[in-house]
Design an enzyme around this catalytic site. Structure first.
Site, short mmCIF file in Angstrom:
data_model
loop_
_atom_site.label_atom_id
_atom_site.label_comp_id
_atom_site.label_asym_id
_atom_site.label_seq_id
_atom_site.Cartn_x
_atom_site.Cartn_y
_atom_site.Cartn_z
N ILE A 188 9.67 -12.79 -18.84
CA ILE A 188 9.81 -11.72 -19.82
C ILE A 188 11.15 -11.83 -20.52
O ILE A 188 12.14 -12.29 -19.93
CB ILE A 188 9.67 -10.33 -19.16
CG1 ILE A 188 9.66 -9.23 -20.24
CG2 ILE A 188 10.76 -10.08 -18.12
CD1 ILE A 188 9.25 -7.87 -19.72
N CYS A 221 0.86 -1.16 0.00
CA CYS A 221 0.00 0.00 0.00
C CYS A 221 0.90 1.22 0.00
O CYS A 221 2.11 1.11 -0.13
CB CYS A 221 -0.91 0.02 1.23
SG CYS A 221 -2.04 -1.41 1.32
N SER A 257 8.49 -13.46 -5.69
CA SER A 257 9.73 -13.24 -6.44
C SER A 257 10.91 -13.70 -5.60
O SER A 257 10.77 -13.97 -4.40
CB SER A 257 9.85 -11.75 -6.81
OG SER A 257 10.93 -11.54 -7.69
N ASP A 260 -4.26 -7.71 9.19
CA ASP A 260 -3.08 -8.22 9.88
C ASP A 260 -2.39 -7.13 10.69
O ASP A 260 -1.82 -7.39 11.75
CB ASP A 260 -2.11 -8.85 8.89
CG ASP A 260 -1.81 -7.97 7.69
OD1 ASP A 260 -2.76 -7.56 7.00
OD2 ASP A 260 -0.62 -7.69 7.42
N GLU A 270 2.77 -6.71 5.46
CA GLU A 270 2.06 -7.94 5.78
C GLU A 270 2.69 -8.55 7.02
O GLU A 270 3.92 -8.75 7.04
CB GLU A 270 2.12 -8.96 4.63
CG GLU A 270 1.51 -8.49 3.34
CD GLU A 270 2.42 -7.55 2.58
OE1 GLU A 270 1.94 -6.48 2.16
OE2 GLU A 270 3.61 -7.86 2.44
N ALA A 310 -6.24 -3.55 -1.58
CA ALA A 310 -6.99 -4.45 -0.69
C ALA A 310 -6.57 -5.89 -0.90
O ALA A 310 -7.13 -6.62 -1.70
CB ALA A 310 -8.49 -4.29 -0.94
N VAL A 311 -5.55 -6.31 -0.14
CA VAL A 311 -5.02 -7.67 -0.23
C VAL A 311 -5.57 -8.53 0.90
O VAL A 311 -5.85 -9.72 0.73
CB VAL A 311 -3.48 -7.64 -0.20
CG1 VAL A 311 -2.91 -9.03 -0.07
CG2 VAL A 311 -2.95 -6.97 -1.48
#
Length: 549
Positions: free
Chosen positions: A277, A2, A352, A92, A72, A46-47
């Site tokens: 990619i 965010c 990642s 959280d 998080e 909004a996760v």
């Protein structure tokens, strides 16, 4: 992922100052009582808890606490259950309020298993707290003046245009990872710094390890595998679709394979989307295709050409807020693939492999290391600077397209355990970097032997054509920066003077967007123990030898 923005003690018009919060609107497109001269802004992606997750967070039990945070906290349910906290939301970050009320700020930041950057306001005790995670995975910048003016933001671009009567040039700097700061809050909203505290060192096992269910086992390879699996598993926490970047190298392949296995065990009801990619015939595209076929993911390939890469440079450098050559060059592909993901899929939470090369001595120049102890020192130095280089790249290129990044290699427990191993176990062995990590999964069926033992390929090199690499950029820049311009670089850029035309070109773009802010980068990243003028892996002797083999 965010975007947070807060301002305190401003004597200028707040309605004008608060316009700066829109500079970070890309970080969250889902969109203070009793004190003057204060305001906050929040851009929400909004996760977790899309119904009650908007910020600042304030709960009925602690009406005097206000929290703006980006991150998080993976152990928030475990902490809630252990201490019997009553939650008002499913967010959280609410755990920060409960832990702070129970044990103060020092215990709070030490107990958070996750990534975070926060501003906590305690109006009852007249305090403001700033905090950032161990490796700086979540970004935070700060501007402060002695008269009590304080401004913080997830990205520097949200602060550089703020006004203050005492200075025409507001100093903006990154808030240090693994630190928290305590500030006194005055009735007029002015603040005064009390102390800046380093609450954790990445070599040390984190305090929250006392409360998780993972125990150390022997031998070493079992420990590493168990802790890595746990690092991936805990990061499944989301209400949005999960995807994974896949270059086909060791690290991203290991993340993707482990992630898909954990998603199946958690009975996630959609297939894992993986994303690669590259230019046509690039090594990464070919290798990623093999990995995706092996693990059975829903694979997406994104093709780009040299013109698209060059055209993206201005947007990339604006997003990055840096001019480091390696960071810019490696960011182009990550920026373009993030743009594709946002536009063409519903994946929002993106796994990642950032941090693995720094943690596990994966860069090719480690083959030249004079001793295991020197390798250990260099690895720790790289980890300290992650927030200026690779972690910065990964955060900005994904956040620019409203995606959230998750990086299991930088998990607290996993990384602290790996760093506790004897230095001689962590150096390249028999000409192969990350030998210990490769051995760890050799007896598993997660990935093929070909991929498991694939040599290191720098991301900016691996995504481009075998014939040209990113030297295509250098050819273009030759026509943009002439010899006379480079010869006068010292006069034009006395700090961090660029030594190459490519560095000069990136610096020009940076200065156009952020004039006078060159100090955000303390030094250029360059490989150690070799005489290199260009940071590309393809200029290194070891790489050239491997490519011919």
């Amino acid at each position: 992922m965010c975007g947070v923005w807060a301002l305190s003690g401003s004597d200028a018009c707040l309605s004008v100052q608060c316009l700066s919060t829109m500079k970070i609107a890309h970080r969250g497109p889902d969109n203070v009582n009793g004190y003057t001269n204060c305001c906050s802004g929040f851009h929400w992606l909004a996760v977790v808890d899309p119904l009650f997750g908007m910020q600042p967070i304030q709960v009925r039990k602690y009406p005097y606490l206000w929290l703006c945070y980006n991150g998080e906290i993976y152990n928030h349910r475990k902490m809630q259950q252990h201490f019997g906290f009553e939650y008002q939301t499913n967010v959280d970050g609410e755990i920060i309020l409960h832990l702070y009320d129970k044990g103060g700020i020092e215990q709070t930041v030490s107990m958070l298993d996750g990534v975070f950057a926060f501003i906590l306001l305690d109006t009852a005790n007249k305090k403001v707290f700033l905090g950032r995670d161990t490796y700086g995975v979540r970004s935070l910048f700060k501007a402060m003046i002695e008269d009590g003016f304080l401004a913080v933001c997830s990205e520097a671009k949200g602060l550089v245009t703020l006004k203050h009567f005492s200075t025409p040039f507001l100093k903006v700097e990154p808030f240090l990872p693994e630190h928290y700061e305590v500030l006194d809050l005055k009735p007029n909203g002015k603040v005064a710094s009390v102390e800046m505290v380093k609450y954790h060192h990445y070599r040390d096992e984190p305090l929250h390890a006392l409360y998780d269910n993972v125990e150390k086992l022997f031998p070493v390879k079992n420990n590493i595998r168990i802790l890595f699996n746990n690092a991936v598993k805990k990061r499944l926490m989301t209400d949005r679709r999960i995807g994974c970047l896949l270059s086909g190298g060791l690290d991203s392949s290991l993340v993707a394979a482990t992630l898909l296995k954990q998603m199946k065990e958690a009975q996630v009801q959609y297939p894992l989307q993986t994303f690669a990619i590259g230019m046509e015939d690039s090594p990464d595209l070919l290798a990623a295709r093999k990995v995706a076929n092996h693990i059975g993911s829903e694979h997406h390939e994104v093709l780009f050409n040299s013109e698209e890469g060059i055209q993206a440079l201005d947007e990339v450098i604006f997003s990055l807020e840096t001019y480091d050559i390696t960071t810019v060059r490696a960011s182009v592909g990550m920026y373009l693939i993030s743009k594709y993901i946002r536009k063409n899929t519903d994946s929002v939470v993106i796994f990642s492999a950032e941090g693995s090369d720094e943690l596990m001595q994966g860069y090719i120049y480690f083959h030249k290391v004079p001793s295991p102890e020197k390798a250990k020192e260099e690895s720790e130095s790289l980890l300290r600077e992650l927030y200026l280089l690779d972690v910065l790249r990964a955060d900005r290129t994904t956040a620019a397209h409203s995606l959230e990044l998750r990086v299991p290699f930088l998990d607290h427990r996993f990384s602290s355990y790996y760093l506790s191993l004897p230095p001689e176990l962590r150096i390249p062995k028999n000409g192969i970097e990350k030998h210990l990590l490769r051995e760890m999964f050799e007896d598993s069926n997660l990935k093929s032997k070909e991929i498991l033992w694939r040599p290191k390929e720098a991301f900016s090199d691996g995504i481009t054509s075998v014939k040209n690499s990113w030297f295509i950029l250098q050819e273009y820049i030759e026509h943009q920066v002439d010899d006379a311009m480079l010869a006068n670089a010292t006069q034009k850029f006395p700090f961090n003077t660029p030594k190459t035309k490519q560095g000069y070109y990136y610096r020009q773009i940076f200065e156009r967007h952020y004039p006078g802010r060159a100090s955000w980068l303390s030094h250029y990243w360059m490989p150690k123990w070799i005489n290199a003028a260009d940071p590309s892996a393809r200029t290194l002797t070891h790489y050239k030898s491997a490519a011919k083999a």
